[in-house]
Design an enzyme around this catalytic site. Sequence first.
Site, PDB file in Angstrom:
ATOM      1  CG  ASP A 105      -5.490   0.662  -0.293  1.00  0.00           C
ATOM      2  OD1 ASP A 105      -5.027   1.039  -1.383  1.00  0.00           O
ATOM      3  OD2 ASP A 105      -5.192   1.198   0.782  1.00  0.00           O
ATOM      4  CE1 TYR A 162      -0.344   5.132   4.462  1.00  0.00           C
ATOM      5  CE2 TYR A 162      -1.030   4.206   6.549  1.00  0.00           C
ATOM      6  CZ  TYR A 162      -0.732   5.301   5.770  1.00  0.00           C
ATOM      7  OH  TYR A 162      -0.815   6.546   6.308  1.00  0.00           O
TER       8      TYR A 162
HETATM    9 CU   LIG Z   1      -2.364   7.510   6.914  1.00  0.00          CU
END
Ligand SMILES: [Cu+2]
Length: 638
Positions: free
Chosen positions: A298, A384
């Site tokens: 990420d 996320y």
């Molecule tokens: Cu997770």
Amino acid sequence: MNSVINNPTHPLDPCTAEELTLAVSILRDANELSEQAAFACGFPAEPPKDLVLQFEAGMDFDRLIRLIGHDRARKQSFDAHVSLTNRQLVELNWIEDGQAPVSAADYLRMLELVKADAEWVAAVSKRGIEDVSKVHLEPWVCGQPLPDMHPQARAIRAIAFLSERPQDNYYAKPIEGLIAHVDLDEGVVIVEDHGVVPIPQDGSEYAAAAMDGFRKDLKPLEITQPEGPSFTVEGQVIRWQKWRMRIAVNPVEGLVLYDVRYNDNGRERPILYRASLSDMVVPYGDSSPMHNWKHAFDAGETLMGHGGNSLRLGCDCLGEIHYFDNTILRPDGKPLLVENAVCLHEEDFGILWKHTNAFNPKLPPEVRRKRRLVVSMIHTVGNYEYGFFWYFYQDGTIQLEVKLTGIVGVSLVADGQGTESAPLVAPGIASPVHQHLFCFRLDFNLDGQDNSVCEVDVEPQPIGPRNPNDNYFKTVSRLLRSEQEAQRDNAPERSRVWKVINPNVTNSMGNPVGYKLLAQASPPLLSGKGSLHYQRAGFARHNLWVTPYADEELYADAGPFTNLHSGNAGLPVYTEQDRNTENADLVVWHTFGVTHVPRPEDWPIMPVEYAGFMLMPVGFFDANPALDVPPASHCDSM
Ligand SMILES: [Cu+2]
């Protein structure tokens, strides 16, 4: 151009909008890029450490800006260094292994290509969806192109979700079994379809507007600091209590701390030269075709720093807040201001220390309130959220806490059953097990550049003349002398810590000054050696790595070229040299994280889960450095 561009005040200052604009125009004027080139990011090239440590206000330096992007016409990514001082392109490298991070331009092109692909439209129609505007496409980095794509393809995958209304939680309505493989350079889409699973009718909403009502017993809680906070900010430099540090936001790493020092009785003692997230990886454990390839980086692949949220007072942060803005580079080469990207505040954190004299009730208890300084950012990466919170305490402790929240990835299960690698989080919805493994690069400068690292275990000892009662346990310390020796893993059963020491500086007891890295009990990478995940996420194979400092070794992996990189980069490659790590300028790399077995309580949105580490002084000070914290004013006379 104005003089501000010629004279940034410090080599570590982040780029201004004007600097980014000028750097892009210098690069474009060099006529090396085509019209189809898109920028991924721009930031100051990391200045040599010696320059920074010797820098004094007013000194001249060459302001170098690094511009990274991808040129579709050439089907290759570029890494340019532009000197603003000399107004020239210093270096332009075309990247052979790996590609520039995914940008908004890639996302828009992916949308356009997939939604126009007849095979994909037919696959969606087979699932009863005729209006493709009601499909949300989520871009996913994939590590390597499909075998029938060009090996250097700018490959990306797209998974799909039904999004009937913009405000809906589309992650609860995956279009199961369907993956679009896209070569963004060639404009090719290859559809993979594993069969239809009906999409649930009911949503799983979490937005305030979708709630029937809220609990009603929450009374106001306000933080007030009538005289203002106890910190000061001057440019990028923060001073609080005895701490001093400089911060910046990097597009890849997010928040970066520089030159962290603690004032010990008038002496500003250096602790860290630089600390940041180097990269992270989220390897999935499930073997199903929808998930077995997922292992997103990420930071390196999708730019953690660009995901930084614009934080809101009273919502993200409470109290007296100082915000820092962040200027990022758009794909078209224009700057974009993200306001309030970094939050700085102080918090009460319970008690710092306390003792009551149990045998003399006339003496008041001695108790001190503990405060911490918080420097934080919160990032959105697809489904996320990651919050990175650095805490500084009055007793010399530094803590890094990651807050993980957002929405877990899910699959619809036709038979309604969960499995050991994808437990149910809601009826008919399973979420695969996965890890979030963060690798922090910690460039120590503990009372000087030359440091060493010891591994300290606490071990029970065998019964013998020294241990007749079998109670005897003791510390066992081992110096990690080289890069190969220093690849180590957590051992909570031995209370293992890694202690960074300066062997050349001793405390009043004659021992080397030190700081210990206190790791949480988390395993490194669980993916097997045969996996692409293992090959590409080398840094995640161990919890600890130590390397001697080298200007060019800034990343645990291929850094800004991790996207589609083979994996032959970063820590496994650096440490093949097995260089000396004893009494040398050292960088400590720490991999830790969460092995996430999703729960029903993580659905539809995950309450914050925490991961992190502590850096605690061990003999760095001669005594508790927080004895001089005064009692709270209303406690004096009790
Ligand atoms: Cu997770």
